[in-house]
Every structure is written in C-alpha cells, then in structure tokens.
Design a protein around this motif. Structure first.
Motif, PDB file in Angstrom:
ATOM      1  N   ARG A   3      29.873  42.406  25.300  1.00  0.00           N
ATOM      2  CA  ARG A   3      31.241  41.902  25.372  1.00  0.00           C
ATOM      3  C   ARG A   3      31.322  40.866  26.486  1.00  0.00           C
ATOM      4  N   ARG A   4      32.087  39.808  26.245  1.00  0.00           N
ATOM      5  CA  ARG A   4      32.363  38.855  27.324  1.00  0.00           C
ATOM      6  C   ARG A   4      33.437  39.505  28.177  1.00  0.00           C
ATOM      7  N   TRP A   5      33.050  39.870  29.386  1.00  0.00           N
ATOM      8  CA  TRP A   5      33.955  40.625  30.255  1.00  0.00           C
ATOM      9  C   TRP A   5      34.874  39.664  30.983  1.00  0.00           C
ATOM     10  N   THR A   6      36.146  39.755  30.673  1.00  0.00           N
ATOM     11  CA  THR A   6      37.145  38.857  31.264  1.00  0.00           C
ATOM     12  C   THR A   6      37.723  39.482  32.528  1.00  0.00           C
ATOM     13  N   SER A   7      38.638  38.803  33.149  1.00  0.00           N
ATOM     14  CA  SER A   7      39.272  39.330  34.354  1.00  0.00           C
ATOM     15  C   SER A   7      40.463  40.220  34.023  1.00  0.00           C
ATOM     16  N   TYR A   8      40.709  40.469  32.723  1.00  0.00           N
ATOM     17  CA  TYR A   8      41.799  41.359  32.345  1.00  0.00           C
ATOM     18  C   TYR A   8      41.520  42.745  32.931  1.00  0.00           C
ATOM     19  N   ARG A   9      42.464  43.277  33.699  1.00  0.00           N
ATOM     20  CA  ARG A   9      42.311  44.575  34.347  1.00  0.00           C
ATOM     21  C   ARG A   9      43.626  45.346  34.287  1.00  0.00           C
ATOM     22  N   ILE A  10      43.515  46.646  34.383  1.00  0.00           N
ATOM     23  CA  ILE A  10      44.704  47.484  34.492  1.00  0.00           C
ATOM     24  C   ILE A  10      45.384  47.200  35.825  1.00  0.00           C
ATOM     25  N   LYS A  11      44.583  47.063  36.871  1.00  0.00           N
ATOM     26  CA  LYS A  11      45.091  46.714  38.198  1.00  0.00           C
ATOM     27  C   LYS A  11      43.983  46.035  38.980  1.00  0.00           C
ATOM     28  N   ARG A  12      44.366  45.348  40.048  1.00  0.00           N
ATOM     29  CA  ARG A  12      43.374  44.685  40.901  1.00  0.00           C
ATOM     30  C   ARG A  12      42.710  45.730  41.770  1.00  0.00           C
ATOM     31  N   MET A  13      41.412  45.567  41.977  1.00  0.00           N
ATOM     32  CA  MET A  13      40.672  46.487  42.818  1.00  0.00           C
ATOM     33  C   MET A  13      39.508  45.754  43.434  1.00  0.00           C
ATOM     34  N   GLU A  14      39.298  45.960  44.715  1.00  0.00           N
ATOM     35  CA  GLU A  14      38.197  45.305  45.405  1.00  0.00           C
ATOM     36  C   GLU A  14      36.864  45.725  44.794  1.00  0.00           C
ATOM     37  N   GLY A  15      36.030  44.754  44.501  1.00  0.00           N
ATOM     38  CA  GLY A  15      34.678  45.027  44.050  1.00  0.00           C
ATOM     39  C   GLY A  15      34.482  45.178  42.559  1.00  0.00           C
ATOM     40  N   ILE A  43      25.243  53.452  48.118  1.00  0.00           N
ATOM     41  CA  ILE A  43      26.677  53.569  47.881  1.00  0.00           C
ATOM     42  C   ILE A  43      27.013  54.995  47.439  1.00  0.00           C
ATOM     43  N   ALA A  44      28.210  55.443  47.761  1.00  0.00           N
ATOM     44  CA  ALA A  44      28.667  56.782  47.377  1.00  0.00           C
ATOM     45  C   ALA A  44      29.591  56.719  46.151  1.00  0.00           C
ATOM     46  N   TRP A  45      30.237  55.573  45.946  1.00  0.00           N
ATOM     47  CA  TRP A  45      31.137  55.401  44.815  1.00  0.00           C
ATOM     48  C   TRP A  45      31.001  53.987  44.282  1.00  0.00           C
ATOM     49  N   ILE A  46      31.510  53.795  43.089  1.00  0.00           N
ATOM     50  CA  ILE A  46      31.452  52.483  42.445  1.00  0.00           C
ATOM     51  C   ILE A  46      32.833  52.188  41.855  1.00  0.00           C
ATOM     52  N   PRO A  47      33.293  50.938  41.924  1.00  0.00           N
ATOM     53  CA  PRO A  47      34.577  50.620  41.288  1.00  0.00           C
ATOM     54  C   PRO A  47      34.370  50.459  39.782  1.00  0.00           C
ATOM     55  N   CYS A  48      35.064  51.264  39.019  1.00  0.00           N
ATOM     56  CA  CYS A  48      34.948  51.145  37.554  1.00  0.00           C
ATOM     57  C   CYS A  48      35.673  49.881  37.123  1.00  0.00           C
ATOM     58  N   TYR A  49      34.988  49.049  36.368  1.00  0.00           N
ATOM     59  CA  TYR A  49      35.581  47.784  35.949  1.00  0.00           C
ATOM     60  C   TYR A  49      36.384  47.923  34.667  1.00  0.00           C
ATOM     61  N   LEU A  50      36.545  49.150  34.160  1.00  0.00           N
ATOM     62  CA  LEU A  50      37.416  49.379  33.015  1.00  0.00           C
ATOM     63  C   LEU A  50      38.716  50.065  33.452  1.00  0.00           C
ATOM     64  N   CYS A  51      38.614  51.205  34.138  1.00  0.00           N
ATOM     65  CA  CYS A  51      39.825  51.936  34.537  1.00  0.00           C
ATOM     66  C   CYS A  51      40.313  51.572  35.933  1.00  0.00           C
ATOM     67  N   CYS A  52      39.516  50.827  36.697  1.00  0.00           N
ATOM     68  CA  CYS A  52      39.882  50.376  38.040  1.00  0.00           C
ATOM     69  C   CYS A  52      40.117  51.528  39.018  1.00  0.00           C
ATOM     70  N   GLU A  53      39.272  52.536  38.933  1.00  0.00           N
ATOM     71  CA  GLU A  53      39.315  53.652  39.870  1.00  0.00           C
ATOM     72  C   GLU A  53      37.987  53.710  40.614  1.00  0.00           C
ATOM     73  N   LYS A  54      38.004  54.340  41.795  1.00  0.00           N
ATOM     74  CA  LYS A  54      36.772  54.578  42.541  1.00  0.00           C
ATOM     75  C   LYS A  54      36.089  55.812  41.945  1.00  0.00           C
ATOM     76  N   ILE A  55      34.866  55.636  41.483  1.00  0.00           N
ATOM     77  CA  ILE A  55      34.139  56.709  40.801  1.00  0.00           C
ATOM     78  C   ILE A  55      32.938  57.115  41.646  1.00  0.00           C
ATOM     79  N   PRO A  56      32.764  58.419  41.913  1.00  0.00           N
ATOM     80  CA  PRO A  56      31.550  58.850  42.619  1.00  0.00           C
ATOM     81  C   PRO A  56      30.312  58.402  41.849  1.00  0.00           C
ATOM     82  N   ILE A  57      29.321  57.915  42.566  1.00  0.00           N
ATOM     83  CA  ILE A  57      28.153  57.311  41.924  1.00  0.00           C
ATOM     84  C   ILE A  57      27.454  58.270  40.964  1.00  0.00           C
ATOM     85  N   ASN A  58      27.417  59.576  41.281  1.00  0.00           N
ATOM     86  CA  ASN A  58      26.755  60.518  40.374  1.00  0.00           C
ATOM     87  C   ASN A  58      27.535  60.684  39.073  1.00  0.00           C
TER      88      ASN A  58
END
Length: 152
Positions: A91-103, A37-52
C-alpha cells in the motif's frame, strides 16, 4: 642496514595502530544512532505499542479494528516490488492518520537497510513519509521507499 629493520617495525606498528583505531571509531560511530526501544508508534491506530506486542499480536488486532483506515492507503498493483515477507501487494502509505503522533510518520526502507533489528531504532536510516515515497505491508510491517519499489 640495521636501522631499516627498526623503521619497518615502527611503520608496521603504526599501520596496525591506525587500523585498530579506525575500526573502533567506525564501530563506535555506527552504534551512536542505534538504540533499543521499548515501544513503537503504530502508524495505523496512532498508539504507543510495547515492542513485544508489536511483533506478536498488535498488528493483527489493529488491522481488524481499523481496517477502514487502512483502506485509505491505496493498494498499489502496478509497482514491481511486493512484500518481502508475504509477497502481497504493498500500500502507498499516506499521511492520513487518526491523530498526529510523534514518530509514526517515518520509516526505514527494508531494501536499502535489510539488516536492521526491529527492536532497535536507527535514526540515521529513517525516511520521512511524503505521501508518495512509502510502500507498506501492514500485516508484515514491511516498508519500501519510492526509489526501491520500482526496482526489479
């Protein structure tokens, strides 16, 4: 007498052929659902982050910027398992998100699958977060499923 030796050789070669083909099939099939993979979806800020950046600087800056969002995911003091990297509470990670994002609503349990490469995606190992089955240390990017979090 003499025919038995030829049959034994043929059977032995057949077994070797079968084992080699079986190994190659298992190896090939296990690689089918593993991809770099080249990027990963951040599960906190809901942005695409380069893997490095994900493995170097992103999580620390994201944690600082979105700490209030992180606090929406309850810290679990009663679970047996702690972070396998820093020994902190999960932390128990809930589905609470800033926005919806695939992955960013799936995870891989690091107890069930400890040998995964963080720069690859393993779709067969991904678990969908149900609000009660993902326990996470965001700082270390360490995930444990609901079944494993209660194991000693």
């Amino acid at each position: 007498g003499g025919d038995n030796g030829g049959i034994v050789v043929l059977i032995t070669l057949g077994i070797i052929f079968f084992l080699v083909v079986s190994y190659l099939l298992v190896y090939y099939c296990s690689k089918q659902n593993e991809e770099s993979i080249a990027w990963i979806p951040c599960y906190l800020c809901c942005e695409k982050i380069p893997i490095n950046s994900w493995h170097s600087s992103h999580r620390a800056s994201c944690l600082e910027r979105y700490n209030a969002v992180l606090m929406r995911h309850p810290l679990e003091h009663k679970v047996v398992t702690r972070c396998g990297k820093c020994s902190g509470f999960l932390r128990r990670w809930t589905s609470y998100r800033i926005k919806r994002m695939e992955g960013n609503n799936t995870f891989i349990c690091e107890v069930c699958h400890p040998a995964t490469d963080p720069c690859k995606r393993y779709s067969d190992f991904e678990v969908i977060n149900t609000d009660i089955n993902r326990f996470n240390c965001f700082t270390c990017d360490y995930d444990v499923c609901g079944k494993c979090v209660h194991k000693k």
